[in-house]
Design a protein around this motif. Structure first.
Motif, PDB file in Angstrom:
ATOM      1  N   PHE A  90       0.832  -1.202   0.000  1.00 27.22           N
ATOM      2  CA  PHE A  90       0.000   0.000   0.000  1.00 27.22           C
ATOM      3  C   PHE A  90       0.867   1.253   0.000  1.00 27.22           C
ATOM      4  O   PHE A  90       0.579   2.223  -0.724  1.00 27.22           O
ATOM      5  CB  PHE A  90      -0.920   0.019   1.222  1.00 27.22           C
ATOM      6  CG  PHE A  90      -1.502   1.383   1.505  1.00 27.22           C
ATOM      7  CD1 PHE A  90      -2.525   1.890   0.738  1.00 27.22           C
ATOM      8  CD2 PHE A  90      -0.969   2.180   2.518  1.00 27.22           C
ATOM      9  CE1 PHE A  90      -3.042   3.156   0.972  1.00 27.22           C
ATOM     10  CE2 PHE A  90      -1.474   3.447   2.766  1.00 27.22           C
ATOM     11  CZ  PHE A  90      -2.515   3.940   1.982  1.00 27.22           C
ATOM     12  N   LEU A  91       1.930   1.266   0.803  1.00 25.63           N
ATOM     13  CA  LEU A  91       2.792   2.447   0.878  1.00 25.63           C
ATOM     14  C   LEU A  91       3.398   2.772  -0.479  1.00 25.63           C
ATOM     15  O   LEU A  91       3.399   3.938  -0.914  1.00 25.63           O
ATOM     16  CB  LEU A  91       3.891   2.220   1.915  1.00 25.63           C
ATOM     17  CG  LEU A  91       3.435   2.063   3.371  1.00 25.63           C
ATOM     18  CD1 LEU A  91       4.636   1.801   4.275  1.00 25.63           C
ATOM     19  CD2 LEU A  91       2.682   3.294   3.853  1.00 25.63           C
ATOM     20  N   PHE A  92       3.899   1.763  -1.167  1.00 27.20           N
ATOM     21  CA  PHE A  92       4.501   2.010  -2.482  1.00 27.20           C
ATOM     22  C   PHE A  92       3.449   2.473  -3.493  1.00 27.20           C
ATOM     23  O   PHE A  92       3.686   3.392  -4.278  1.00 27.20           O
ATOM     24  CB  PHE A  92       5.204   0.749  -2.988  1.00 27.20           C
ATOM     25  CG  PHE A  92       6.533   0.484  -2.341  1.00 27.20           C
ATOM     26  CD1 PHE A  92       7.612   1.326  -2.567  1.00 27.20           C
ATOM     27  CD2 PHE A  92       6.709  -0.598  -1.494  1.00 27.20           C
ATOM     28  CE1 PHE A  92       8.844   1.096  -1.973  1.00 27.20           C
ATOM     29  CE2 PHE A  92       7.928  -0.843  -0.885  1.00 27.20           C
ATOM     30  CZ  PHE A  92       9.006   0.009  -1.119  1.00 27.20           C
ATOM     31  N   GLU A  93       2.285   1.838  -3.458  1.00 25.73           N
ATOM     32  CA  GLU A  93       1.214   2.223  -4.384  1.00 25.73           C
ATOM     33  C   GLU A  93       0.775   3.656  -4.135  1.00 25.73           C
ATOM     34  O   GLU A  93       0.572   4.439  -5.078  1.00 25.73           O
ATOM     35  CB  GLU A  93       0.027   1.269  -4.210  1.00 25.73           C
ATOM     36  CG  GLU A  93      -1.144   1.579  -5.129  1.00 25.73           C
ATOM     37  CD  GLU A  93      -2.373   0.734  -4.827  1.00 25.73           C
ATOM     38  OE1 GLU A  93      -3.446   1.046  -5.384  1.00 25.73           O
ATOM     39  OE2 GLU A  93      -2.272  -0.212  -4.027  1.00 25.73           O
ATOM     40  N   ALA A  94       0.614   4.023  -2.863  1.00 27.25           N
ATOM     41  CA  ALA A  94       0.163   5.372  -2.519  1.00 27.25           C
ATOM     42  C   ALA A  94       1.193   6.428  -2.907  1.00 27.25           C
ATOM     43  O   ALA A  94       0.840   7.517  -3.376  1.00 27.25           O
ATOM     44  CB  ALA A  94      -0.134   5.455  -1.029  1.00 27.25           C
ATOM     45  N   LEU A  95       2.474   6.111  -2.730  1.00 24.80           N
ATOM     46  CA  LEU A  95       3.524   7.067  -3.104  1.00 24.80           C
ATOM     47  C   LEU A  95       3.530   7.295  -4.614  1.00 24.80           C
ATOM     48  O   LEU A  95       3.710   8.426  -5.082  1.00 24.80           O
ATOM     49  CB  LEU A  95       4.891   6.564  -2.644  1.00 24.80           C
ATOM     50  CG  LEU A  95       5.166   6.633  -1.141  1.00 24.80           C
ATOM     51  CD1 LEU A  95       6.540   6.086  -0.826  1.00 24.80           C
ATOM     52  CD2 LEU A  95       5.046   8.061  -0.623  1.00 24.80           C
ATOM     53  N   LYS A  96       3.346   6.238  -5.374  1.00 18.87           N
ATOM     54  CA  LYS A  96       3.339   6.378  -6.832  1.00 18.87           C
ATOM     55  C   LYS A  96       2.135   7.197  -7.290  1.00 18.87           C
ATOM     56  O   LYS A  96       2.206   7.929  -8.270  1.00 18.87           O
ATOM     57  CB  LYS A  96       3.342   5.002  -7.489  1.00 18.87           C
ATOM     58  CG  LYS A  96       4.665   4.260  -7.326  1.00 18.87           C
ATOM     59  CD  LYS A  96       4.597   2.831  -7.843  1.00 18.87           C
ATOM     60  CE  LYS A  96       5.920   2.104  -7.601  1.00 18.87           C
ATOM     61  NZ  LYS A  96       5.850   0.668  -7.982  1.00 18.87           N
ATOM     62  N   GLU A  97       1.026   7.063  -6.556  1.00 16.56           N
ATOM     63  CA  GLU A  97      -0.168   7.834  -6.919  1.00 16.56           C
ATOM     64  C   GLU A  97       0.043   9.328  -6.707  1.00 16.56           C
ATOM     65  O   GLU A  97      -0.589  10.160  -7.371  1.00 16.56           O
ATOM     66  CB  GLU A  97      -1.378   7.350  -6.126  1.00 16.56           C
ATOM     67  CG  GLU A  97      -2.680   7.973  -6.589  1.00 16.56           C
ATOM     68  CD  GLU A  97      -3.914   7.277  -6.057  1.00 16.56           C
ATOM     69  OE1 GLU A  97      -5.016   7.795  -6.289  1.00 16.56           O
ATOM     70  OE2 GLU A  97      -3.783   6.226  -5.415  1.00 16.56           O
ATOM     71  N   LEU A  98       0.923   9.689  -5.772  1.00 14.91           N
ATOM     72  CA  LEU A  98       1.212  11.109  -5.541  1.00 14.91           C
ATOM     73  C   LEU A  98       1.763  11.795  -6.785  1.00 14.91           C
ATOM     74  O   LEU A  98       1.722  13.027  -6.893  1.00 14.91           O
ATOM     75  CB  LEU A  98       2.237  11.255  -4.403  1.00 14.91           C
ATOM     76  CG  LEU A  98       1.754  11.073  -2.975  1.00 14.91           C
ATOM     77  CD1 LEU A  98       2.921  11.201  -2.006  1.00 14.91           C
ATOM     78  CD2 LEU A  98       0.671  12.078  -2.621  1.00 14.91           C
ATOM     79  N   GLU A  99       2.292  11.006  -7.728  1.00 19.95           N
ATOM     80  CA  GLU A  99       2.878  11.574  -8.935  1.00 19.95           C
ATOM     81  C   GLU A  99       1.813  12.098  -9.906  1.00 19.95           C
ATOM     82  O   GLU A  99       2.125  12.886 -10.792  1.00 19.95           O
ATOM     83  CB  GLU A  99       3.744  10.522  -9.627  1.00 19.95           C
ATOM     84  CG  GLU A  99       4.918  10.035  -8.775  1.00 19.95           C
ATOM     85  CD  GLU A  99       5.634   8.843  -9.385  1.00 19.95           C
ATOM     86  OE1 GLU A  99       5.184   8.383 -10.466  1.00 19.95           O
ATOM     87  OE2 GLU A  99       6.627   8.385  -8.815  1.00 19.95           O
ATOM     88  N   ARG A 100       0.570  11.673  -9.728  1.00 23.54           N
ATOM     89  CA  ARG A 100      -0.491  12.110 -10.626  1.00 23.54           C
ATOM     90  C   ARG A 100      -0.900  13.554 -10.320  1.00 23.54           C
ATOM     91  O   ARG A 100      -1.107  13.912  -9.163  1.00 23.54           O
ATOM     92  CB  ARG A 100      -1.720  11.204 -10.489  1.00 23.54           C
ATOM     93  CG  ARG A 100      -1.529   9.811 -11.044  1.00 23.54           C
ATOM     94  CD  ARG A 100      -2.750   8.935 -10.782  1.00 23.54           C
ATOM     95  NE  ARG A 100      -3.985   9.694 -10.877  1.00 23.54           N
ATOM     96  CZ  ARG A 100      -5.025   9.513 -10.068  1.00 23.54           C
ATOM     97  NH1 ARG A 100      -4.958   8.632  -9.082  1.00 23.54           N
ATOM     98  NH2 ARG A 100      -6.123  10.226 -10.224  1.00 23.54           N
ATOM     99  N   PRO A 101      -1.036  14.399 -11.339  1.00 24.13           N
ATOM    100  CA  PRO A 101      -1.431  15.802 -11.097  1.00 24.13           C
ATOM    101  C   PRO A 101      -2.777  15.948 -10.393  1.00 24.13           C
ATOM    102  O   PRO A 101      -2.994  16.902  -9.653  1.00 24.13           O
ATOM    103  CB  PRO A 101      -1.481  16.404 -12.513  1.00 24.13           C
ATOM    104  CG  PRO A 101      -0.612  15.511 -13.342  1.00 24.13           C
ATOM    105  CD  PRO A 101      -0.766  14.140 -12.762  1.00 24.13           C
ATOM    106  N   ASP A 102      -3.680  14.995 -10.625  1.00 22.82           N
ATOM    107  CA  ASP A 102      -5.027  15.093 -10.058  1.00 22.82           C
ATOM    108  C   ASP A 102      -5.212  14.217  -8.821  1.00 22.82           C
ATOM    109  O   ASP A 102      -6.344  13.917  -8.432  1.00 22.82           O
ATOM    110  CB  ASP A 102      -6.071  14.709 -11.108  1.00 22.82           C
ATOM    111  CG  ASP A 102      -5.925  13.249 -11.567  1.00 22.82           C
ATOM    112  OD1 ASP A 102      -4.883  12.630 -11.257  1.00 22.82           O
ATOM    113  OD2 ASP A 102      -6.844  12.738 -12.240  1.00 22.82           O
TER     114      ASP A 102
END
Length: 535
Positions: A90-102
């Protein structure tokens, strides 16, 4: 998956476990635990739910921990908290999602169309420090609302008619003729400079022409000051536009149609005190001599905002307008608008600290520090970060010497340095024999406590933004960024990043630092502050 999405999932499990509805779980939230607690997040809801469920908080916590076990490692602790640790995936997935502008957009905000009015200074003198505080507050909130998905239009209302404008014209004329301004006029040196630059034909001008020239000059300066401060308004709305369109008369007619006005002693009054809780007395709209009050014109302006299709109207006013809030709230209700559709944020004044001397200011007397002067002295970044670092309801003393320091004592330098330091680490990677673009096998990574703390701090940015709009203040974001900078320094002091002997770990830690750098840049951007690559 965002932290808020995971929170919603955990809340859903709690609802099923205790057979409760949304309202009963309104206090269910994930919160950052104290530093000494070995957990990613904490839930305090069992304490709030004890009365409803008629059980001891610790018993509820134990049952909740069991219900959450499928999604995370949950542990009940006295007096009734549930401490949780999330799965590494979950931590890795959530961090990668932070890269999305929206990534921070939320459905409830995407449905909002907000008009955000701020500064709105009378064009009777240069921008001062309180203008800068209001500009920082308004522009930062607009950026944050947009990050959450709202449509936001920013607006500057120009009071270019009325008694103050007449006094401005009389004051400029007096300066042009080598005289002192009227007793209640404007004394500042800026009018002397403007008078000295007037054309020869000004000798035949009327007071109205002097006022018109002064307004045009001041408005040009205001626009330049705001642009240099990083603030671009969607619209500069002139009060004269309202009068040209007959808006005050239409507004009065609308209030009469709703039965909200009456006549007494030759004047027209807004009768809200007996029908609305938001007002304590009736107010004059049209004086006995037939002239509109400022109040009627302000009501017309706000009706115009709603007529333009805004679902929510937010005004940011200075402390001297505090008494005007109840009457405007009552007026909006009198027009048939929802009470929650209009909000006024009051910000307090700013004092300037130079060394050990506190400088107090008066705009009309001409004794004030212009915003441009402070920006020229300490820079836009320091101004905006310092102005944003306190809630609007608190008085702010701006420490000029601290704002100019190039050290960790200066909070904006402290945060910006992290961004620049990480840029330097990436630049030095190849020299250290590390490929900064290399990937890593997530399954092989064992996350240590420092790394985990840094990961979780990154994920709490969403909550910081929600706290900003909840409290109508960007100070939560400055606090968050300062804490993130401290987390980075703590991590970097104890963990080697560029290690050619351990490429997997180096790639993983560079991934973490890239996320930190991105969040720092994004957070500073929401405050209108730059994120330098070098310092």
């Amino acid at each position: 998956m965002k932290l808020s999405v995971l929170e919603a999932g955990l809340k859903s499990r709690a609802a099923s476990a205790f057979s409760l509805g949304e309202e009963a779980l309104s206090a269910f939230h994930l919160a950052a635990p104290p530093p000494h607690i070995d957990a990613d997040a904490s839930v305090a809801w069992p304490i709030a739910g004890a009365k409803l469920l008629k059980k001891p908080p610790l018993k509820i916590a134990e049952e909740l921990a069991a219900a959450l076990a499928a999604d995370c490692d949950a542990k009940a602790v006295p007096p009734g908290f549930v401490n949780v640790k999330f799965k590494d995936a979950f931590l890795f997935e959530a961090l990668k999602e932070l890269e999305r502008p929206d990534c921070f957009e939320r459905p409830e905000y995407k449905a909002e169309k907000i008009n955000l009015e701020f500064v709105s200074a009378n064009p009777t003198g240069p921008m001062h420090l309180a203008s800068g505080r209001g500009a920082t507050l308004g522009d930062s909130l607009a950026r944050i609302y947009r990050a959450l998905g709202a449509e936001v239009a920013t607006e500057f209302y120009v009071n270019n008619v009325g008694n103050q404008i007449e006094l401005l014209g009389q004051s400029l004329k007096a300066r042009y003729e080598g005289q002192e301004p009227p007793e209640k006029g404007y004394q500042g040196a800026y009018l002397k400079e403007m008078a000295a630059a007037l054309p020869k034909e000004a000798a035949g001008w009327t007071n109205a022409q002097f006022a018109e020239h002064a307004i045009a000059g001041m408005l040009e300066l205001h626009k330049a000051d705001m642009k240099a401060f990083g603030v671009e308004f969607n619209r500069w709305f002139m009060e004269s536009e309202l009068h040209a369109a007959g808006a005050p008369a239409r507004t009065l007619a609308a209030l009469k149609e709703r039965g909200m006005v009456y006549e007494k002693e030759g004047a027209v009054w807004l009768g809200t005190s007996t029908v609305l809780e938001s007002d304590d007395k009736d107010r004059v709209l049209v004086k006995s001599d037939g002239r509109n009050t400022y109040f009627l014109n302000d009501i017309a302006y706000h009706l115009d905002k709603f007529d333009r299709g805004f679902s929510r109207v937010i005004d940011i006013w200075g402390a001297d307008h505090h008494g005007h809030v109840p009457r405007m709230e009552a007026a909006v209700e009198a027009l048939g608008r929802d009470k929650g559709s209009f909000k006024v944020i009051i910000h307090q004044q700013v004092a300037l600290l130079r060394g050990e001397e506190i400088i107090k200011m008066s705009k009309r007397a001409g004794d004030f520090i212009a915003l441009k002067e402070l920006v020229d002295d300490v820079g836009t970044d320091a101004c905006r970060f310092f102005f944003a670092s306190r809630g609007p309801h608190t008085h702010l003393t701006f420490d000029v010497e601290l704002a100019k320091k190039k050290s960790n004592d200066n909070p904006v330098f402290y945060v910006q340095y992290v961004h620049a330091r990480i840029a330097s680490i990436f630049s030095n990677a190849s020299e250290k024999g590390v490929d900064a673009a290399a990937g890593f096998d997530q399954a092989k990574i064992v996350i240590n406590a420092d790394e985990r703390g840094l990961m979780m701090k990154l994920l709490w940015l969403e909550k910081a933004l929600l706290d900003c709009v909840r409290d109508s203040s960007p100070h939560h974001l400055t606090t968050y960024l300062t804490e993130l900078a401290a987390n980075f320094h703590s991590f970097y002091d104890r963990n080697k990043v560029l290690d050619p002997q351990n490429r997997e770990t180096s790639a993983y830690r560079l991934f973490l630092l890239k996320q930190v750098q991105s969040v720092i840049a994004r957070g500073l951007g929401l405050l209108g502050v730059s994120a330098p690559e070098r310092m």
